[in-house]
Design an enzyme around this catalytic site. Structure first.
Site, PDB file in Angstrom:
ATOM      1  N   GLU A  85       0.807  -1.222   0.000  1.00 19.61           N
ATOM      2  CA  GLU A  85       0.000   0.000   0.000  1.00 19.61           C
ATOM      3  C   GLU A  85       0.843   1.276   0.000  1.00 19.61           C
ATOM      4  OE1 GLU A  85      -3.154   0.481  -0.397  1.00 19.61           O
ATOM      5  OE2 GLU A  85      -3.642  -1.638  -0.512  1.00 19.61           O
ATOM      6  N   GLU A 116       8.168 -21.972   8.083  1.00 17.51           N
ATOM      7  CA  GLU A 116       8.623 -21.080   9.153  1.00 17.51           C
ATOM      8  C   GLU A 116       9.665 -21.709  10.070  1.00 17.51           C
ATOM      9  OE1 GLU A 116       5.740 -21.506  12.943  1.00 17.51           O
ATOM     10  OE2 GLU A 116       4.765 -20.621  11.185  1.00 17.51           O
TER      11      GLU A 116
END
Length: 303
Positions: A85, A116
């Protein structure tokens, strides 16, 4: 990393939702809503740490550094959301704010939970970025003990980059590997261990706060208006014109005409109108003012 998760508050059961499966839809929603009200308070309690981290981010971005978000699963996705954004909101170059996620972009839409578990991969993914002392790396992990994030923070620290650990547990393991630790403790989740809920909401708020505050410090906001908005579609073009009109008091027609002359750059349009200068002159004054429109206008008017 420690394999004992039982002590983590994000893994504990929430006493307020023990009978979740016996409730009506409306009752379930009320329980979730009541718990969500705790998120903003948890963020408020972490404001001193958030402030310290944001000051460091701002200083490094001003010096030409970059900001990296790195995480796994939901945490990685939150980094991508905020980073993606920044270009349309603040017209930042794509490299200024970046996100790296365990498992790569393919893991954004399709979960790869085992990605992960490797510290080495967290280090490897950051090595490609050629970090330096001007850069900032924010490691995001609700549990505060994700190996991928720990490996990334350890490596980033070794390069001289400024490091920030964002978690939802006190005394989080990843906090030990960072220059700043932000621990936003939102408590046990309504659905035990589902940190896509309160913990993720808190982390999204923190990332939004830090990136927005940093961009204010870079001169990309005047009053509460995004004067570096990227006018790339009809809605944003109209928003750009309204911003110009609000800040200069000019007409819609002049705002539209100046925006075109300014190559769709709102900040340049404002300086052009307020100081009565050309696009090229506005660009020069904005450069002299380190990106601040008010200062650019002052410099132009005093010449």
């Amino acid at each position: 990393m420690s394999s004992d998760l039982s002590s983590l508050v994000t893994e504990q059961r929430n006493e307020n939702s023990m009978n979740l499966d016996q409730l009506s839809v409306e009752e379930v929603l009320k329980v979730i809503n009541k718990e969500d009200q705790k998120v903003a308070e948890a963020v408020r309690e972490a404001l001193p740490a958030i402030t310290e981290a944001t000051v460091q981010i701002s200083e490094r971005l001003k010096a030409g550094g970059r900001l990296f978000y790195i995480g796994a699963g939901t945490s990685g996705r939150l980094g991508y959301l905020d980073a993606s954004e920044c270009p349309p909101t603040f017209m930042t170059p794509p490299e200024m704010v970046q996100a790296i996620m365990a498992g790569g972009m393919s893991a954004f839409g399709k979960a790869r939970e085992n990605a992960e578990d490797s510290e080495e991969q967290g280090e490897a993914d950051l090595k490609n970025e050629q970090l330096n002392v001007k850069d900032t790396v924010i490691g995001i992990a609700a549990s505060g003990r994700t190996p991928y994030v720990a490996g990334a923070l350890k490596y980033a620290t070794s390069t001289g980059a400024y490091t920030i650990a964002l978690s939802s547990n006190r005394d989080a393991e990843i906090s030990r590997y960072a220059d700043s630790a932000i621990e936003v403790v939102t408590g046990p989740e309504v659905l035990t261990g589902s940190t896509r809920m309160k913990a993720a909401s808190a982390h999204k708020m923190v990332l939004n706060m830090m990136s927005t505050a940093a961009m204010v410090q870079l001169g990309k906001v005047q009053d509460n208006l995004m004067i570096d908005v990227h006018a790339s579609n009809y809605k944003l073009m109209e928003r750009a014109k309204r911003i110009i009109m609000d800040l200069t008091g000019t007409s819609y027609e002049i705002a539209a005409e100046t925006l075109e002359k300014a190559h769709l750059k709102v900040k340049h349009s404002i300086v052009m109108i307020e100081a009565g200068v050309s696009y090229e002159q506005a660009d020069d004054y904005i450069g002299q003012a380190s990106g601040y429109a008010r200062e650019a206008i002052r410099l132009a008017k005093q010449d």
